[in-house]
Design an enzyme around this catalytic site. Structure first.
Site, PDB file in Angstrom:
ATOM      1  N   HIS A  60      19.998  38.563  10.881  1.00 53.78           N
ATOM      2  CA  HIS A  60      20.186  38.718   9.433  1.00 53.78           C
ATOM      3  C   HIS A  60      20.480  40.179   9.120  1.00 53.78           C
ATOM      4  O   HIS A  60      20.345  41.056   9.967  1.00 53.78           O
ATOM      5  CB  HIS A  60      19.010  38.159   8.645  1.00 53.78           C
ATOM      6  CG  HIS A  60      17.690  38.838   8.841  1.00 53.78           C
ATOM      7  ND1 HIS A  60      17.087  38.996  10.063  1.00 53.78           N
ATOM      8  CD2 HIS A  60      16.830  39.395   7.935  1.00 53.78           C
ATOM      9  CE1 HIS A  60      15.918  39.597   9.908  1.00 53.78           C
ATOM     10  NE2 HIS A  60      15.749  39.868   8.636  1.00 53.78           N
ATOM     11  N   HIS A  62      19.125  42.403   7.097  1.00 55.87           N
ATOM     12  CA  HIS A  62      18.121  43.392   6.690  1.00 55.87           C
ATOM     13  C   HIS A  62      18.271  44.634   7.582  1.00 55.87           C
ATOM     14  O   HIS A  62      18.535  44.526   8.784  1.00 55.87           O
ATOM     15  CB  HIS A  62      16.703  42.819   6.833  1.00 55.87           C
ATOM     16  CG  HIS A  62      16.249  42.084   5.602  1.00 55.87           C
ATOM     17  ND1 HIS A  62      15.277  41.103   5.635  1.00 55.87           N
ATOM     18  CD2 HIS A  62      16.637  42.196   4.302  1.00 55.87           C
ATOM     19  CE1 HIS A  62      15.084  40.645   4.396  1.00 55.87           C
ATOM     20  NE2 HIS A  62      15.894  41.285   3.579  1.00 55.87           N
ATOM     21  N   ASP A  64      16.341  46.721   9.036  1.00 56.14           N
ATOM     22  CA  ASP A  64      15.578  46.916  10.280  1.00 56.14           C
ATOM     23  C   ASP A  64      16.170  46.121  11.447  1.00 56.14           C
ATOM     24  O   ASP A  64      15.731  46.266  12.587  1.00 56.14           O
ATOM     25  CB  ASP A  64      14.083  46.596  10.093  1.00 56.14           C
ATOM     26  CG  ASP A  64      13.796  45.178   9.641  1.00 56.14           C
ATOM     27  OD1 ASP A  64      14.530  44.672   8.768  1.00 56.14           O
ATOM     28  OD2 ASP A  64      12.837  44.558  10.157  1.00 56.14           O
ATOM     29  N   HIS A  65      17.210  45.312  11.157  1.00 56.39           N
ATOM     30  CA  HIS A  65      17.855  44.530  12.222  1.00 56.39           C
ATOM     31  C   HIS A  65      19.283  44.985  12.508  1.00 56.39           C
ATOM     32  O   HIS A  65      19.861  44.575  13.509  1.00 56.39           O
ATOM     33  CB  HIS A  65      17.823  43.038  11.867  1.00 56.39           C
ATOM     34  CG  HIS A  65      16.427  42.510  11.783  1.00 56.39           C
ATOM     35  ND1 HIS A  65      15.870  41.717  12.763  1.00 56.39           N
ATOM     36  CD2 HIS A  65      15.441  42.714  10.851  1.00 56.39           C
ATOM     37  CE1 HIS A  65      14.613  41.436  12.436  1.00 56.39           C
ATOM     38  NE2 HIS A  65      14.332  42.039  11.280  1.00 56.39           N
ATOM     39  N   HIS A 137      13.516  32.854   4.956  1.00 53.97           N
ATOM     40  CA  HIS A 137      13.099  34.262   4.932  1.00 53.97           C
ATOM     41  C   HIS A 137      13.329  34.919   3.564  1.00 53.97           C
ATOM     42  O   HIS A 137      13.344  36.135   3.467  1.00 53.97           O
ATOM     43  CB  HIS A 137      13.868  34.999   6.038  1.00 53.97           C
ATOM     44  CG  HIS A 137      13.503  36.438   6.196  1.00 53.97           C
ATOM     45  ND1 HIS A 137      12.198  36.874   6.224  1.00 53.97           N
ATOM     46  CD2 HIS A 137      14.280  37.552   6.329  1.00 53.97           C
ATOM     47  CE1 HIS A 137      12.193  38.190   6.362  1.00 53.97           C
ATOM     48  NE2 HIS A 137      13.441  38.628   6.422  1.00 53.97           N
ATOM     49  N   ASP A 207      13.675  36.724  11.302  1.00 57.26           N
ATOM     50  CA  ASP A 207      12.483  36.717  10.446  1.00 57.26           C
ATOM     51  C   ASP A 207      12.396  35.382   9.705  1.00 57.26           C
ATOM     52  O   ASP A 207      13.391  34.903   9.155  1.00 57.26           O
ATOM     53  CB  ASP A 207      12.570  37.846   9.410  1.00 57.26           C
ATOM     54  CG  ASP A 207      12.563  39.228  10.053  1.00 57.26           C
ATOM     55  OD1 ASP A 207      12.515  39.309  11.285  1.00 57.26           O
ATOM     56  OD2 ASP A 207      12.589  40.228   9.298  1.00 57.26           O
ATOM     57  N   HIS A 265       8.212  41.732  16.390  1.00 58.69           N
ATOM     58  CA  HIS A 265       8.314  42.028  14.957  1.00 58.69           C
ATOM     59  C   HIS A 265       6.916  42.128  14.330  1.00 58.69           C
ATOM     60  O   HIS A 265       6.533  41.392  13.425  1.00 58.69           O
ATOM     61  CB  HIS A 265       9.160  40.935  14.266  1.00 58.69           C
ATOM     62  CG  HIS A 265       9.723  41.342  12.928  1.00 58.69           C
ATOM     63  ND1 HIS A 265       9.023  41.167  11.759  1.00 58.69           N
ATOM     64  CD2 HIS A 265      10.908  41.892  12.562  1.00 58.69           C
ATOM     65  CE1 HIS A 265       9.771  41.584  10.737  1.00 58.69           C
ATOM     66  NE2 HIS A 265      10.919  42.035  11.199  1.00 58.69           N
TER      67      HIS A 265
END
Ligand SMILES: [Zn+2]
Ligand SMILES: [Zn+2]
Length: 301
Positions: A60, A62, A64-65, A137, A207, A265
């Site tokens: 995804h 986001h 942090d990914h 998510h 997530d 995670h």
């Protein structure tokens, strides 16, 4: 084959855990799942060679990914990566990458394919079947199921000898064809082969809170990689923010009858006091393991 965990933290990095990225290392190629900020720095301390990375799966969008993606793909070019790189991910990935490369004047010397995936679809890639489904998510997030091909069983040489069938090019034919002929007699190849070896089955999920799609993707897998952002004490909080506790991840592994669960995670709030996450998961699913950065786990090829 092995999983190599480059970043196992949630949301933001801590000194112990960088943000999300996992490598799947195969003798011929390396795949990455997510590419959080500073993934390329983590790679410097690992056996991974950027030019051998052929494919990146993004769960995804986001930060942090994905915030490590532009840096990684430009370094790959600087390190003489000349072969094609394929990136699978959600809609919007192409637009973001195009804009980032354009405004920074980044030129890649290798072909880059971005494939924006859709839930419920399967993709054939480098000898594996990839199934994609949408998770839960509060933001579009995908999980990936990876299945290797079933391999032909071993030649039963003793049985071949009993029938007077000599070794040589014919043995190769037996492995490749359903039937073969020797001295005017037609034989079924299956009578001279051991049981076929099932292909490896893996699931790497982005997530998510516990959901049906996770169970479907993880059904009967050898290894499930699942987020475990929180401990039992934060169950309500996890649900509200579209995440899972370690115990909930273990529940998914159990329901899906996975063989092994790798937890990643992890929220930075558990730094240096995180043993209970693995304990809580194991109460539900004993084959649960809490990953740390730079940990590798062998997977049967
Ligand atoms: Zn995340
Ligand atoms: Zn997220």
């Amino acid at each position: 084959m092995e999983f190599y965990f480059l970043g196992t933290g949630a949301g933001m990095p801590s000194k112990q855990r960088n943000v999300s990225s996992i490598a799947l290392m195969h003798p011929k190629m390396t795949w990455l799942f997510d590419c959080g900020e500073a993934t390329q720095h983590q790679i410097l301390h690992s056996p991974i060679k950027p030019r051998k990375v052929s494919t990146i799966f993004i769960t995804h969008l986001h930060g942090d990914h994905i915030f490590g993606l532009p840096g990684f793909i430009s370094t790959r070019a600087a390190l003489e990566g000349t072969t094609r790189l394929t990136i699978y991910g959600p809609k919007g990935l192409q637009e973001w990458l195009d804009a980032t490369l354009r405004v920074t004047g980044t030129y890649l010397r290798y072909p880059l394919d971005v494939i924006e995936v859709e839930a419920g679809k399967t993709y054939e890639h480098e000898g594996f079947t990839i199934t994609v489904d949408a998770l839960e998510h509060r933001f579009l997030a995908y999980g990936y199921r990876i299945e290797g091909r079933q391999e032909t069983g071993m030649l039963l040489v003793d049985r071949l000898k009993e029938h007077g069938i000599p070794s040589g090019p014919l043995y190769k034919q037996i492995k490749q064809n359903e039937s073969f002929e020797f001295e005017g007699v037609l034989y079924e190849s299956a009578d001279f082969l051991g049981s076929p070896k099932p292909g490896v089955k893996l699931a790497v999920l982005g997530d998510t809170t516990p959901c049906e799609a996770s169970i479907r993707l993880a059904q009967g897998v050898d290894v499930l990689v699942h987020e475990a952002t929180f401990a039992d004490t934060e169950t309500e909080h996890a649900g509200r923010f579209g995440h899972s506790t370690a115990r909930q991840a273990a529940g998914i592994a159990k329901q899906a009858e996975a063989k092994k669960l790798l937890l990643t995670h992890v929220s930075a709030r558990y730094v240096e006091q995180e043993d209970h996450l693995e304990r809580e998961a194991r109460e539900v699913f004993p084959e649960s393991y809490l990953m740390v950065d730079h940990q590798s786990v062998q997977v049967k090829a």
